[in-house]
Write an enzyme that holds these catalytic residues in place. Structure first.
Site, PDB file in Angstrom:
ATOM      1  N   TYR A  92     -34.943 -15.206  -1.211  1.00  0.00           N
ATOM      2  CA  TYR A  92     -36.299 -15.505  -0.716  1.00  0.00           C
ATOM      3  C   TYR A  92     -37.083 -14.225  -0.410  1.00  0.00           C
ATOM      4  O   TYR A  92     -38.301 -14.197  -0.591  1.00  0.00           O
ATOM      5  CB  TYR A  92     -36.244 -16.461   0.489  1.00  0.00           C
ATOM      6  CG  TYR A  92     -35.974 -17.878   0.021  1.00  0.00           C
ATOM      7  CD1 TYR A  92     -37.003 -18.649  -0.515  1.00  0.00           C
ATOM      8  CD2 TYR A  92     -34.695 -18.416   0.031  1.00  0.00           C
ATOM      9  CE1 TYR A  92     -36.761 -19.927  -0.999  1.00  0.00           C
ATOM     10  CE2 TYR A  92     -34.435 -19.691  -0.455  1.00  0.00           C
ATOM     11  CZ  TYR A  92     -35.480 -20.444  -0.964  1.00  0.00           C
ATOM     12  OH  TYR A  92     -35.251 -21.708  -1.459  1.00  0.00           O
ATOM     13  N   HIS A 148     -42.874 -28.764   0.169  1.00  0.00           N
ATOM     14  CA  HIS A 148     -41.576 -28.064   0.176  1.00  0.00           C
ATOM     15  C   HIS A 148     -41.641 -26.746   0.943  1.00  0.00           C
ATOM     16  O   HIS A 148     -40.789 -25.878   0.757  1.00  0.00           O
ATOM     17  CB  HIS A 148     -41.080 -27.834  -1.264  1.00  0.00           C
ATOM     18  CG  HIS A 148     -40.671 -29.118  -1.944  1.00  0.00           C
ATOM     19  ND1 HIS A 148     -40.496 -29.227  -3.303  1.00  0.00           N
ATOM     20  CD2 HIS A 148     -40.384 -30.348  -1.427  1.00  0.00           C
ATOM     21  CE1 HIS A 148     -40.126 -30.473  -3.606  1.00  0.00           C
ATOM     22  NE2 HIS A 148     -40.061 -31.174  -2.487  1.00  0.00           N
ATOM     23  N   CYS A 177     -38.431 -17.002  20.900  1.00  0.00           N
ATOM     24  CA  CYS A 177     -37.351 -17.254  21.874  1.00  0.00           C
ATOM     25  C   CYS A 177     -36.410 -16.055  22.039  1.00  0.00           C
ATOM     26  O   CYS A 177     -35.462 -16.119  22.829  1.00  0.00           O
ATOM     27  CB  CYS A 177     -36.559 -18.509  21.495  1.00  0.00           C
ATOM     28  SG  CYS A 177     -35.549 -18.321  20.007  1.00  0.00           S
ATOM     29  N   SER A 211     -41.589 -31.233 -13.496  1.00  0.00           N
ATOM     30  CA  SER A 211     -40.683 -31.865 -14.457  1.00  0.00           C
ATOM     31  C   SER A 211     -40.296 -33.288 -14.075  1.00  0.00           C
ATOM     32  O   SER A 211     -39.699 -33.998 -14.871  1.00  0.00           O
ATOM     33  CB  SER A 211     -39.409 -31.023 -14.586  1.00  0.00           C
ATOM     34  OG  SER A 211     -38.738 -30.980 -13.342  1.00  0.00           O
ATOM     35  N   GLU A 221     -45.199 -30.106 -21.488  1.00  0.00           N
ATOM     36  CA  GLU A 221     -44.520 -31.083 -22.364  1.00  0.00           C
ATOM     37  C   GLU A 221     -44.324 -32.367 -21.551  1.00  0.00           C
ATOM     38  O   GLU A 221     -44.446 -32.323 -20.323  1.00  0.00           O
ATOM     39  CB  GLU A 221     -43.157 -30.527 -22.781  1.00  0.00           C
ATOM     40  CG  GLU A 221     -42.302 -30.244 -21.572  1.00  0.00           C
ATOM     41  CD  GLU A 221     -41.115 -29.320 -21.821  1.00  0.00           C
ATOM     42  OE1 GLU A 221     -40.997 -28.797 -22.930  1.00  0.00           O
ATOM     43  OE2 GLU A 221     -40.322 -29.166 -20.883  1.00  0.00           O
TER      44      GLU A 221
END
Ligand code: BJW
Length: 242
Positions: free
Chosen positions: A56, A114, A144, A183, A209
């Site tokens: 990430y 997401h 915190c 997809s 596609e």
């Protein structure tokens, strides 16, 4: 002439492909190089947090130079025109990049289901904060003060996507649903086209596609998003001119 008031757009990795951000399942896609069980599940993060942070951190870095294209811009134009005519517009993205925002989409109508790459979250106190730099297993939460609990603010497999109440509300009253560059492999997003159709919406697929759910769409345009999205938006706005 099209009679429509409420538009819901769903975008996926395909819309950001031409901006240089990889897709997941295409040839050379992210999941063809790395096992998703190791990088996109809470269990994978528990097993090897350094590996997941590295993945990430690299993608956060790549985002610094990524720029939106004509497809992202066309969706921002559609939002402005459509809302300006007193209608409702919701842009649901599965993407964790910020290219819709860079193109001018308003956060008021945008749901990152997401999560977002430029945010991190403390698993101890749940605080979410903006963050553009690398994080590690030693990172300290500025809220915190605990060390070792910071994680990417993204939704992994088995976790509940964000904004589901808002998304479901938008889908119950949708007139036109457009799926762009996805997809159709990952639920719940993969089921939105069918839900919209059940609600009586016109459904449109814009993709390189035919996707896994091509059969639920009334209309489709296939090609690169930078070309077909502006093409569809122009045609839609002129068909539905008031
Ligand atoms: C172009 C193009 C160009 C290329 N122009 N187009 C069994 C059955 C059904 C469901 C499940 C099941 N077992 C488990 C589940 C649930 C699971 C799931 O769906 N699994 C499937 C794999 C089977 N889902 C979950 O766990 C989700 N949570 C959940 O369901 O919670 C329960 C719940 C739901 C609702 C309410 C209450 C409770 C969470 C899913 C999390 C997905 N996370 C990831 C990683 C996010 C962070 C990150 O980015 O690292 O999200 S995985 C990855 O896939 C990422 C994407 O957002 C997501 C979708 O991928 P996308 O966008 O479709 O990309 P690709 O690569 O697949 O497709 C790209 C498309 O673009 C292709 O079609 C190309 O042709 C096209 N394209 N270039 C236009 N230039």
């Amino acid at each position: 002439m099209v009679t429509a008031r409420n538009i819901v757009i769903l975008t996926g990795a395909g819309i950001s492909a031409e901006s240089g951000l990889g897709t997941f399942r295409d040839k050379d896609g992210i999941w063809t190089k790395y096992p998703l069980e190791d990088l996109a599940t809470p269990e994978g993060f528990q097993r090897n947090p350094q590996f997941v942070h590295g993945f990430y951190n690299d993608r956060r870095e790549a985002l610094k130079t990524a720029r939106p294209h004509a497809g992202h811009e066309a969706l921002a134009t559609l939002e402005k025109e459509w809302c300006g005519r007193g209608n409702t517009f919701t842009l649901v993205t599965q993407n964790v990049d910020n290219l819709h925002e860079q193109a001018g989409s308003s956060s008021e109508h945008l749901i990152h289901m997401h999560g977002e790459l430029l945010k991190i979250r403390c698993a101890s106190c749940s605080v979410v904060m903006e963050h553009a730099d690398p994080i590690s297993t030693e990172s300290i939460c500025s809220s915190c003060d605990e060390a070792g609990y910071m994680r990417p603010h993204v939704v992994w497999f088995g976790e509940i996507p964000l904004g589901m109440d808002e998304i479901e509300a938008a889908l119950t009253d949708v007139d036109v649903f457009v799926s762009v560059g996805t997809s159709g492999n990952v639920y719940p997003a993969a089921g939105f086209g069918q839900m919209a159709r059940t609600m009586g919406a016109r459904t449109v697929e814009l993709n390189l596609e035919p996707s896994e759910n091509a059969y639920v769409f009334d209309e489709a345009l296939y090609g690169p998003a930078s070309e077909i999205v502006p093409q569809w938006v122009d045609a839609f706005l002129s068909r539905s001119a008031d």
